[in-house]
Structures are given as C-alpha cells and as structure tokens.
Design a protein around this motif. Structure first.
Motif, short mmCIF file in Angstrom:
data_model
loop_
_atom_site.label_atom_id
_atom_site.label_comp_id
_atom_site.label_asym_id
_atom_site.label_seq_id
_atom_site.Cartn_x
_atom_site.Cartn_y
_atom_site.Cartn_z
N ARG A 222 0.82 -1.22 0.00
CA ARG A 222 0.00 0.00 0.00
C ARG A 222 0.85 1.27 0.00
NH1 ARG A 222 -3.40 -1.60 5.18
NH2 ARG A 222 -1.27 -2.22 5.74
N ALA A 223 2.14 1.15 -0.19
CA ALA A 223 3.03 2.32 -0.21
C ALA A 223 2.62 3.29 -1.32
CB ALA A 223 4.47 1.87 -0.40
N LYS A 224 2.85 4.57 -1.05
CA LYS A 224 2.42 5.60 -2.01
C LYS A 224 3.07 5.40 -3.38
CE LYS A 224 3.60 8.99 0.73
NZ LYS A 224 3.76 8.28 2.02
N ALA A 225 4.34 5.05 -3.40
CA ALA A 225 5.03 4.89 -4.69
C ALA A 225 4.40 3.76 -5.50
CB ALA A 225 6.51 4.62 -4.46
N VAL A 226 3.94 2.71 -4.84
CA VAL A 226 3.32 1.59 -5.54
C VAL A 226 1.95 2.01 -6.08
CG1 VAL A 226 2.54 -0.80 -5.33
CG2 VAL A 226 4.55 -0.03 -4.05
N SER A 227 1.20 2.73 -5.27
CA SER A 227 -0.11 3.19 -5.71
C SER A 227 0.00 4.16 -6.88
CB SER A 227 -0.84 3.88 -4.55
OG SER A 227 -1.00 3.00 -3.46
N LYS A 228 1.04 4.97 -6.87
CA LYS A 228 1.18 6.02 -7.88
C LYS A 228 1.78 5.50 -9.18
CE LYS A 228 3.23 10.62 -8.51
NZ LYS A 228 4.07 11.68 -7.87
N ARG A 229 2.83 4.67 -9.09
CA ARG A 229 3.57 4.30 -10.30
C ARG A 229 3.74 2.79 -10.47
NH1 ARG A 229 5.37 8.45 -12.82
NH2 ARG A 229 6.79 7.22 -14.10
N GLY A 230 3.03 2.00 -9.67
CA GLY A 230 3.18 0.56 -9.74
C GLY A 230 2.14 -0.11 -10.61
N ARG A 231 2.51 -1.28 -11.15
CA ARG A 231 1.59 -2.08 -11.96
C ARG A 231 1.71 -3.53 -11.50
NH1 ARG A 231 5.02 0.05 -15.38
NH2 ARG A 231 5.53 -1.92 -16.45
N LEU A 232 0.61 -4.08 -11.04
CA LEU A 232 0.59 -5.49 -10.64
C LEU A 232 0.80 -6.36 -11.87
CD1 LEU A 232 0.02 -7.48 -8.28
CD2 LEU A 232 -2.37 -7.47 -9.02
N ILE A 233 1.70 -7.34 -11.74
CA ILE A 233 2.00 -8.23 -12.86
C ILE A 233 0.96 -9.34 -12.90
CG2 ILE A 233 3.73 -9.77 -13.88
CD1 ILE A 233 5.86 -8.16 -12.37
N SER A 234 0.34 -9.53 -14.04
CA SER A 234 -0.72 -10.51 -14.18
C SER A 234 -0.16 -11.93 -14.15
CB SER A 234 -1.48 -10.30 -15.49
OG SER A 234 -0.64 -10.58 -16.60
N GLU A 235 -1.03 -12.90 -13.86
CA GLU A 235 -0.61 -14.30 -13.87
C GLU A 235 -0.15 -14.72 -15.26
OE1 GLU A 235 -3.58 -16.85 -12.32
OE2 GLU A 235 -3.63 -15.91 -10.33
N GLU A 236 -0.78 -14.17 -16.30
CA GLU A 236 -0.37 -14.50 -17.67
C GLU A 236 1.06 -14.08 -17.95
OE1 GLU A 236 -3.08 -12.99 -16.82
OE2 GLU A 236 -4.70 -14.36 -17.39
N ASP A 237 1.53 -13.03 -17.26
CA ASP A 237 2.90 -12.54 -17.43
C ASP A 237 3.84 -13.05 -16.36
OD1 ASP A 237 2.28 -11.10 -19.74
OD2 ASP A 237 1.64 -9.34 -18.60
N GLY A 238 3.40 -14.07 -15.62
CA GLY A 238 4.28 -14.66 -14.62
C GLY A 238 4.12 -14.10 -13.22
N GLY A 239 3.12 -13.28 -12.97
CA GLY A 239 2.91 -12.72 -11.64
C GLY A 239 2.35 -13.73 -10.67
N ASP A 240 2.54 -13.46 -9.37
CA ASP A 240 2.05 -14.38 -8.33
C ASP A 240 1.05 -13.70 -7.41
OD1 ASP A 240 3.71 -12.63 -7.04
OD2 ASP A 240 5.00 -14.15 -6.12
N GLY A 241 0.52 -12.57 -7.82
CA GLY A 241 -0.45 -11.84 -7.00
C GLY A 241 0.17 -10.76 -6.14
N CYS A 242 1.50 -10.75 -6.01
CA CYS A 242 2.15 -9.70 -5.24
C CYS A 242 3.45 -9.24 -5.89
CB CYS A 242 2.40 -10.15 -3.80
SG CYS A 242 3.23 -11.73 -3.63
N SER A 243 3.55 -9.44 -7.21
CA SER A 243 4.72 -8.96 -7.97
C SER A 243 4.31 -7.73 -8.77
CB SER A 243 5.22 -10.05 -8.92
OG SER A 243 5.59 -11.20 -8.19
N TYR A 244 5.20 -6.73 -8.77
CA TYR A 244 4.89 -5.44 -9.39
C TYR A 244 6.07 -4.95 -10.21
CZ TYR A 244 1.11 -4.92 -5.89
OH TYR A 244 0.00 -5.10 -5.10
N TRP A 245 5.74 -4.16 -11.24
CA TRP A 245 6.70 -3.26 -11.85
C TRP A 245 6.39 -1.87 -11.29
CZ3 TRP A 245 10.68 -5.30 -14.02
CH2 TRP A 245 10.60 -6.46 -14.80
N VAL A 246 7.41 -1.20 -10.78
CA VAL A 246 7.25 0.17 -10.28
C VAL A 246 8.21 1.06 -11.05
CG1 VAL A 246 7.28 1.70 -8.29
CG2 VAL A 246 6.61 -0.68 -8.00
N ALA A 247 7.68 2.07 -11.70
CA ALA A 247 8.48 2.92 -12.59
C ALA A 247 9.20 4.01 -11.81
CB ALA A 247 7.60 3.54 -13.67
#
Length: 297
Positions: A222-247
């Motif tokens: 829930r960090a501000k940087a994640v809310s502002k510039r983060g993107r949750l990685i989908s399962e189709e792209d190999g995400g596990d529900g808590c993996s993010y790209w943060v710009a």
C-alpha cells in the motif's frame, strides 16, 4: 534450336559426348541456382541481425524479471539521490542503538544494498562502527554512494577510510563467517522473490557473530510509490499476485521499471519468521515500510 556454333547438336558429336555436355550444363545451372539461394538467405539473416531491439521491450525478457533490477538501478543512479536525501528514520534509530562494547564484532556493520550511500553516511556520522562494508549489485549506485560520501561536510576527516565498497549479491556476500555484529538491509529484499529473499537472510545469518542484529525493511504493497507508479503483474505474465513493476521517472522524462515482490505484512512474516540461525524480534509497519529485526543465535 539455333546456337552460336550452328545447328544443335553439332555434326559429328557422338552420343556419349553429347550426354556429358548436357550433364555439365545441368550441373552449372544447378550450381547457379544454389548460389543465388544462399546469397538471398545470408542477406535476410544479416538484415534480421541488424534490427535493433524494441525500446519498449519488457525488462528481464528471456530471464527471471527480478534479474533486471541491478541494470535498472545503473540507469537511474544519476538522479536517484535527488529524492532520497534523508535516511529512513527507523534505520537511524536502529543504527544508534546498535553500538556495542569496544573490540566486539558489533562494531562492524554490513550495509547490504547500500544504494546511494545515505545509510552509510549516517552510520559514519553516528560514530557507532569502526568498520563498515557497503555492498550493492549496481555499480552505478556504488559510484553514487562514493560521491555522496566524498561530498558530506559533516563527516570528520578520515572517516571514509572505515568504509570498504563491495560489488556483489546479497545472497553471496564475499565476506567470512561471523565477521560483523550488525547488518542493515533497507528497501532491498523486496527486489527478490520469496525464496531468494530467504536465501539472503540465511547469508546474513552466516555473516553475523552470535548475538548480532539484523534489520531489514521492504515496501508495503500500500506504499504511495506503488499506488502512484506501480503495476501489478498478471498471472499470464508470470505474476504471483504480489509482484509489481514500479516505474522510476528519470531526469530526461523516461521511465525505468523495477521489479518488486510485495506481499502484505502477515504473508512476509510467515515467510521470514523461521530463518535458520535467526530469532525474529519484531515485525511492524512503519508508514510505507515493513520493518523486521532479528538476533543471531
């Protein structure tokens, strides 16, 4: 059929000689066709090799996505310190309390993932440690940390001599067993998936002398940087529900993605509570950070 030498076949040519001539011409024709085909194949291959990679390609494509983190920090090292001028308050409090008796391993500190060096400078300013190792996987961040250290007016003369800089991985630190009494790893282990972050904690346990202390922090999802510039990685792209790209926004306006593993506090506590050789003392949320402290058995 007419030819330059007259009628075909030439008068007087025997049957065997005629067929040899025909076979020779067929072979020459086949060789010419093969040569033309090979020239076209090579030309196409060279053209493909000359095509530059897409500027919008996904970081870490063809490898584990978290393996791209060091390269990402190399790219953002130049302006990283502009928004990271101050150390985390929880890290300052811990460093101040980490001082031990003279001639004890507690006086030796490892900053595992030193970034641009703000916590290294803080440790030197506090004067709690006679030896500090500063480790980072990004050479760009190590260079930035050295610049910060040399430009810090509050440091006493000769203080920088206490610091040794190490380029390396937090899972394989090039230091001997039980060499230090304190390890600080702030905002680092969230760049590794769960099993790899446990491997790093086990490596810190190896480095700590008995009774030594370890502090590690990670961003909360829930960090501000994640809310502002983060993107949750989908399962189709190999995400596990808590993996993010943060710009990270660079000075030239371009974005550089960094990979994060950001489970909630309870899930991370379950992941980290039983690391061999370490006793978990506390786990808590400090604003945007999950903060964990251990003691070496």
């Amino acid at each position: 059929m007419a030819c330059a030498g007259g009628a075909w076949p030439p008068r007087g040519m025997k049957g065997t000689a005629l067929w040899k001539l025909r076979l020779r011409r067929l072979l020459l024709l086949a060789l010419a066709c093969v040569t033309l085909w090979l020239c076209g194949f090579v030309h196409t291959g060279l053209a493909l090799l000359a095509v530059p990679p897409s500027a919008s390609s996904t970081p870490g494509l063809g490898a584990e996505p978290w393996s791209s983190v060091a390269a990402a920090y190399d790219r953002i090292a130049e302006n990283f310190g502009e928004s990271r001028a101050r150390p985390w308050p929880f890290a300052v409090r811990w460093l101040r309390d980490a001082e031990g008796p003279r001639d004890s391993p507690r006086e030796r500190l490892l900053v595992a993932g030193c970034g641009d060096g703000r916590h290294v400078v803080t440790a030197l300013e506090l004067g709690c440690f006679e030896k500090i190792w500063a480790l980072d996987a990004s050479q760009g961040m190590l260079d930035a940390a050295m610049r910060r250290l040399s430009a810090s007016p509050a440091l006493p003369a000769g203080a920088a001599a206490a610091v040794s800089w190490l380029a390396g991985d937090v899972r394989q630190v090039p230091l001997p067993d039980a060499c230090c009494g304190a390890v600080l790893s702030a905002a680092v282990l969230h760049h590794l998936p769960g099993s790899e972050s446990r491997a790093a904690l086990m490596e810190f346990a190896r480095l700590l002398a008995p009774g030594g202390r370890l502090l590690a922090s990670c961003w909360d999802p829930r960090a501000k940087a994640v809310s502002k510039r983060g993107r949750l990685i989908s399962e189709e792209d190999g995400g596990d529900g808590c993996s993010y790209w943060v710009a990270w926004r660079c000075a030239d306006g371009s974005d550089v993605d960094r990979w994060y593993h950001l489970p909630d506090l309870g899930a991370r506590r379950r992941l980290w509570q039983d690391v061999p050789g370490l006793t978990l003392l506390r786990s808590e949320l400090d604003v945007d950070n999950q903060v964990f402290e251990w003691k070496r058995l």
